[in-house]
Write a protein that holds these residues in place. Structure first.
Motif, PDB file in Angstrom:
ATOM      1  N   TYR A 438       0.833  -1.212   0.000  1.00 41.52           N
ATOM      2  CA  TYR A 438       0.000   0.000   0.000  1.00 41.52           C
ATOM      3  C   TYR A 438       0.864   1.257   0.000  1.00 41.52           C
ATOM      4  CZ  TYR A 438      -2.641   3.802   2.190  1.00 41.52           C
ATOM      5  OH  TYR A 438      -3.183   5.024   2.499  1.00 41.52           O
ATOM      6  N   LEU A 439       1.913   1.280   0.837  1.00 38.42           N
ATOM      7  CA  LEU A 439       2.778   2.456   0.919  1.00 38.42           C
ATOM      8  C   LEU A 439       3.566   2.663  -0.369  1.00 38.42           C
ATOM      9  CD1 LEU A 439       4.140   2.191   4.575  1.00 38.42           C
ATOM     10  CD2 LEU A 439       2.345   3.697   3.702  1.00 38.42           C
ATOM     11  N   THR A 440       3.944   1.571  -1.024  1.00 33.93           N
ATOM     12  CA  THR A 440       4.621   1.686  -2.317  1.00 33.93           C
ATOM     13  C   THR A 440       3.694   2.339  -3.331  1.00 33.93           C
ATOM     14  OG1 THR A 440       5.950  -0.293  -1.866  1.00 33.93           O
ATOM     15  CG2 THR A 440       5.784   0.420  -4.160  1.00 33.93           C
ATOM     16  N   TYR A 441       2.435   1.901  -3.313  1.00 33.56           N
ATOM     17  CA  TYR A 441       1.434   2.490  -4.210  1.00 33.56           C
ATOM     18  C   TYR A 441       1.237   3.973  -3.916  1.00 33.56           C
ATOM     19  CZ  TYR A 441      -3.183   3.743  -5.991  1.00 33.56           C
ATOM     20  OH  TYR A 441      -4.224   4.391  -6.609  1.00 33.56           O
ATOM     21  N   VAL A 442       1.100   4.319  -2.644  1.00 28.82           N
ATOM     22  CA  VAL A 442       0.869   5.712  -2.260  1.00 28.82           C
ATOM     23  C   VAL A 442       2.061   6.581  -2.638  1.00 28.82           C
ATOM     24  CG1 VAL A 442       0.588   7.293  -0.304  1.00 28.82           C
ATOM     25  CG2 VAL A 442      -0.730   5.181  -0.395  1.00 28.82           C
ATOM     26  N   SER A 443       3.273   6.105  -2.340  1.00 35.81           N
ATOM     27  CA  SER A 443       4.459   6.911  -2.644  1.00 35.81           C
ATOM     28  C   SER A 443       4.664   7.088  -4.147  1.00 35.81           C
ATOM     29  CB  SER A 443       5.706   6.277  -2.017  1.00 35.81           C
ATOM     30  OG  SER A 443       5.910   4.962  -2.503  1.00 35.81           O
ATOM     31  N   ALA A 444       4.073   6.194  -4.937  1.00 35.72           N
ATOM     32  CA  ALA A 444       4.202   6.289  -6.396  1.00 35.72           C
ATOM     33  C   ALA A 444       3.064   7.076  -7.040  1.00 35.72           C
ATOM     34  CB  ALA A 444       4.253   4.892  -7.012  1.00 35.72           C
ATOM     35  N   THR A 445       2.002   7.370  -6.272  1.00 34.75           N
ATOM     36  CA  THR A 445       0.828   8.026  -6.868  1.00 34.75           C
ATOM     37  C   THR A 445       0.442   9.336  -6.197  1.00 34.75           C
ATOM     38  OG1 THR A 445      -0.653   6.694  -5.461  1.00 34.75           O
ATOM     39  CG2 THR A 445      -0.147   5.846  -7.667  1.00 34.75           C
ATOM     40  N   ASN A 446       0.905   9.575  -4.976  1.00 34.63           N
ATOM     41  CA  ASN A 446       0.560  10.812  -4.265  1.00 34.63           C
ATOM     42  C   ASN A 446       1.588  11.891  -4.606  1.00 34.63           C
ATOM     43  OD1 ASN A 446       0.143  12.900  -2.422  1.00 34.63           O
ATOM     44  ND2 ASN A 446      -0.491  11.525  -0.789  1.00 34.63           N
ATOM     45  N   PRO A 447       1.165  12.995  -5.214  1.00 35.83           N
ATOM     46  CA  PRO A 447       2.112  14.049  -5.614  1.00 35.83           C
ATOM     47  C   PRO A 447       2.934  14.607  -4.457  1.00 35.83           C
ATOM     48  CG  PRO A 447      -0.037  14.395  -6.633  1.00 35.83           C
ATOM     49  CD  PRO A 447      -0.221  13.296  -5.620  1.00 35.83           C
ATOM     50  N   ASP A 448       2.406  14.532  -3.233  1.00 38.48           N
ATOM     51  CA  ASP A 448       3.125  15.085  -2.084  1.00 38.48           C
ATOM     52  C   ASP A 448       4.436  14.360  -1.808  1.00 38.48           C
ATOM     53  OD1 ASP A 448       1.295  17.100  -1.490  1.00 38.48           O
ATOM     54  OD2 ASP A 448       0.032  15.748  -0.326  1.00 38.48           O
ATOM     55  N   PHE A 449       4.585  13.147  -2.345  1.00 38.76           N
ATOM     56  CA  PHE A 449       5.816  12.392  -2.125  1.00 38.76           C
ATOM     57  C   PHE A 449       6.832  12.594  -3.243  1.00 38.76           C
ATOM     58  CE2 PHE A 449       2.769  10.072   0.514  1.00 38.76           C
ATOM     59  CZ  PHE A 449       3.460  10.093   1.721  1.00 38.76           C
ATOM     60  N   GLY A 450       6.450  13.320  -4.273  1.00 36.32           N
ATOM     61  CA  GLY A 450       7.415  13.752  -5.266  1.00 36.32           C
ATOM     62  C   GLY A 450       7.665  12.848  -6.450  1.00 36.32           C
ATOM     63  N   PHE A 451       7.148  11.606  -6.419  1.00 33.94           N
ATOM     64  CA  PHE A 451       7.400  10.724  -7.562  1.00 33.94           C
ATOM     65  C   PHE A 451       6.552  11.136  -8.764  1.00 33.94           C
ATOM     66  CE2 PHE A 451       6.818   6.866 -10.121  1.00 33.94           C
ATOM     67  CZ  PHE A 451       8.141   6.493 -10.310  1.00 33.94           C
ATOM     68  N   VAL A 452       5.333  11.582  -8.494  1.00 35.28           N
ATOM     69  CA  VAL A 452       4.476  12.082  -9.574  1.00 35.28           C
ATOM     70  C   VAL A 452       4.162  13.554  -9.319  1.00 35.28           C
ATOM     71  CG1 VAL A 452       3.413   9.846 -10.045  1.00 35.28           C
ATOM     72  CG2 VAL A 452       2.343  11.380  -8.392  1.00 35.28           C
ATOM     73  N   ASN A 453       3.878  14.274 -10.407  1.00 35.57           N
ATOM     74  CA  ASN A 453       3.479  15.672 -10.299  1.00 35.57           C
ATOM     75  C   ASN A 453       1.988  15.760 -10.018  1.00 35.57           C
ATOM     76  OD1 ASN A 453       6.110  16.695 -10.869  1.00 35.57           O
ATOM     77  ND2 ASN A 453       5.763  16.297 -13.062  1.00 35.57           N
ATOM     78  N   SER A 454       1.494  16.965  -9.827  1.00 31.06           N
ATOM     79  CA  SER A 454       0.073  17.160  -9.495  1.00 31.06           C
ATOM     80  C   SER A 454      -0.850  16.683 -10.606  1.00 31.06           C
ATOM     81  CB  SER A 454      -0.199  18.638  -9.193  1.00 31.06           C
ATOM     82  OG  SER A 454       0.197  19.448 -10.290  1.00 31.06           O
ATOM     83  N   ASN A 455      -0.325  16.580 -11.851  1.00 32.14           N
ATOM     84  CA  ASN A 455      -1.146  16.095 -12.963  1.00 32.14           C
ATOM     85  C   ASN A 455      -1.169  14.569 -13.065  1.00 32.14           C
ATOM     86  OD1 ASN A 455       1.417  15.550 -13.875  1.00 32.14           O
ATOM     87  ND2 ASN A 455       1.309  16.872 -15.692  1.00 32.14           N
ATOM     88  N   GLY A 456      -0.491  13.905 -12.113  1.00 36.22           N
ATOM     89  CA  GLY A 456      -0.484  12.449 -12.094  1.00 36.22           C
ATOM     90  C   GLY A 456       0.619  11.811 -12.907  1.00 36.22           C
ATOM     91  N   MET A 457       1.390  12.627 -13.623  1.00 37.27           N
ATOM     92  CA  MET A 457       2.488  12.102 -14.432  1.00 37.27           C
ATOM     93  C   MET A 457       3.772  12.072 -13.597  1.00 37.27           C
ATOM     94  SD  MET A 457       1.116  11.341 -17.256  1.00 37.27           S
ATOM     95  CE  MET A 457       2.589  11.058 -18.255  1.00 37.27           C
ATOM     96  N   PRO A 458       4.597  11.048 -13.801  1.00 37.95           N
ATOM     97  CA  PRO A 458       5.850  10.958 -13.032  1.00 37.95           C
ATOM     98  C   PRO A 458       6.751  12.160 -13.261  1.00 37.95           C
ATOM     99  CG  PRO A 458       5.373   8.871 -14.117  1.00 37.95           C
ATOM    100  CD  PRO A 458       4.403   9.875 -14.677  1.00 37.95           C
ATOM    101  N   ASN A 459       7.384  12.617 -12.192  1.00 39.40           N
ATOM    102  CA  ASN A 459       8.389  13.659 -12.332  1.00 39.40           C
ATOM    103  C   ASN A 459       9.562  13.071 -13.109  1.00 39.40           C
ATOM    104  OD1 ASN A 459      10.927  15.110 -11.546  1.00 39.40           O
ATOM    105  ND2 ASN A 459       9.500  16.353 -10.363  1.00 39.40           N
TER     106      ASN A 459
END
Length: 501
Positions: A438-459
């Motif tokens: 679950y945490l892996t999913y959240v860290s990969a999908t929640n923009p606040d963790f930096g992996f994805v931008n606010s538009n849902g696309m990966p940084n």
């Protein structure tokens, strides 16, 4: 090939010199409770969220993981900790790729910590300068946040830490203990200052916010929301509680069975108490509505530490508390220098990395792993300056690798439990695996963790770093496997044995 010739040598050369206090402080530095009370969590507070309940839930979900680590560290107390467990339980390639990826991610994190430690210094200097009308102190704080000075400051601090560890390994552990004790003591002092100002807390805290350039706001949201509270859980889970691998990583150097057996749980409980107490005094002194409103709207300037400094009404006390915040940053760098070197040492001992990285001084210091750490951290510091600090923040998004790593550790726990019919390890491993999935999913999908931008696309910077780290780690293992095979050494045979100590 004979078992005795599988590894680089018969003995690691590391010395059992880590006492109970050393390993507890090493773990507490790893979990970084003091920085959880700074700006890593509270700026993301949502209306209706309750940090005390989120902290409690995070602690409860960390207990299965703590059992896994305690079980393995007492059964297989080896340098490299969970790297050894994963590689022997699941697969050598998996263990190497995951551990090396985690270390590369850690290097980026340590470099970011060293670089942005200047922000903590700037906060302390700026606030104390403002409280005492000292413009020179404010200016000095602002200068230190400039990229070139942040680089120099971060590198010098880390170089000193590395130097201490190289001269004598025991000094490195003693440094951890000193930093830990002072950091904890100043945190307790800060709590006392806040509690001593309960009667007029809101008025004084409002003045502090205004002094630091914020705007005091009111709150009209719900007093509690389960969904908002659960939203905060991943922040605590990804930045604080799960990082319990520091003590196990130096298990071969720990003195005493009790230190092995209890270090993980005691460190976890102490971290839980610190975080709960820190948030608790803020809620108690300011009330839920005022505290939540300021976290939401002034989260980067209204923190446990800034409030405590502002309420001190005594310049000496202000500096003591301010020093505590700064030392929490140094604390992280000090534990990181030790833990990184032991993971790299373990992989070199297994012949995956160059054998010279296993060279140890008479005082038990793996000198070349420390030098590698210093060089690699300097490189990442340079990258931060080159990219620009705002772009470099994208490297924080590599936290997804940490969540994925702990997922793999949990799976190793399940597999070991199945193999040896451990009826406790299997269900707790399953709970831990589900949690980290679950945490892996959240860290990969929640923009606040930096992996994805606010538009849902990966940084793009984060994505390139994460993929590049995994690919590089895999190539290292493949190259090492081929190289050792040509020399008549089968890495698969190494991973069927536990490294000698």
């Amino acid at each position: 090939m004979e078992k005795s010739h599988l590894f680089i040598r018969e003995s690691s050369g590391l010395i059992k010199q880590v006492n109970f206090l050393d390993v507890i402080m090493l773990n507490i530095g790893n979990m970084s409770a003091g920085l959880a009370l700074y700006t890593s969590i509270t700026p993301y507070v949502q209306p209706g969220s309750n940090l005390l309940i989120a902290t409690l839930i995070g602690f409860l979900f960390a207990l299965p993981q703590a059992y896994i680590y305690t079980y393995f560290v007492t059964k297989i107390p080896r340098t490299g900790g969970d790297y050894v467990w994963i590689s022997r339980t699941l697969n050598g390639a998996i263990g190497t790729v995951m551990a090396l990826s985690l270390m590369i991610e850690s290097l980026a994190y340590f470099a970011l910590t060293a670089f942005f430690a200047s922000s903590a210094i700037q906060t302390v200097f700026s606030e104390i300068g403002s409280l005492n009308s000292n413009q020179a102190l404010i200016n000095l704080g602002n200068v230190l946040t400039q990229p070139i000075y942040s680089f120099i400051l971060g590198f010098v601090i880390f170089a000193i830490i590395i130097g201490i560890n190289i001269v004598k390994a025991k000094w490195g552990y003693s440094l951890i203990s000193v930093l830990g004790v002072i950091s904890l003591a100043t945190t307790i002092i800060a709590m006392g200052v806040i509690l001593a100002n309960v009667n007029n807390f809101v008025t004084k805290a409002s003045n502090i916010i205004t002094l630091m350039g914020g705007n005091v706001t009111s709150y009209s949201g719900p007093t509690f929301s389960l969904s908002a509270t659960l939203f905060m859980l991943p922040f605590l889970a990804l930045y604080t509680f799960p990082w319990m691998q520091a003590g196990p990583a130096v298990a071969a150097e720990i003195k005493g069975k009790n230190s092995l057996k209890y270090n993980v749980f005691i460190s976890l409980i102490l971290t839980f108490i610190i975080v709960m107490a820190g948030y608790g005094v803020m809620y108690y002194a300011g009330g839920y509505s005022f505290t939540t409103a300021q976290y939401i709207n002034n989260g980067f300037i209204y923190t446990f530490w800034t409030v405590a400094i502002g309420l001190s009404s005594n310049q000496v006390l202000e500096w003591i508390i301010g020093l505590g915040l700064i030392l929490w940053e140094v604390f992280i760098l000090a534990y990181g220098a030790i833990v990184f070197s032991r993971y790299i040492f373990a992989m070199a001992f297994d012949r995956v990395l160059p054998s010279f990285l296993t060279n140890v001084t008479k005082s038990g210091s793996p000198i070349f792993t420390h030098l590698l750490d210093l060089g690699a951290t300097a490189f990442f510091l340079g990258v931060i300056v080159f990219l620009g600090s705002q772009n470099a923040l994208a490297l924080y998004g590599a936290t997804v690798l940490g969540a994925l790593y702990f997922l793999v550790v949990s799976i190793a726990g399940i597999m070991h439990g199945v193999k040896y019919k451990n009826i406790i390890l299997i269900p707790l491993g399953a709970i831990s695996a589900g949690y980290f999935a679950y945490l892996t999913y959240v860290s990969a999908t929640n923009p606040d963790f930096g992996f994805v931008n606010s538009n849902g696309m990966p940084n793009p910077i984060t994505l390139a770093f994460v993929i590049g780290t995994l690919v590089f780690s895999a190539l290292v293992f493949i190259a090492s496997y081929i190289y050792n095979k040509r020399k008549g050494v089968d890495l698969n045979m190494i991973y069927k044995e536990i490294p000698p100590e």
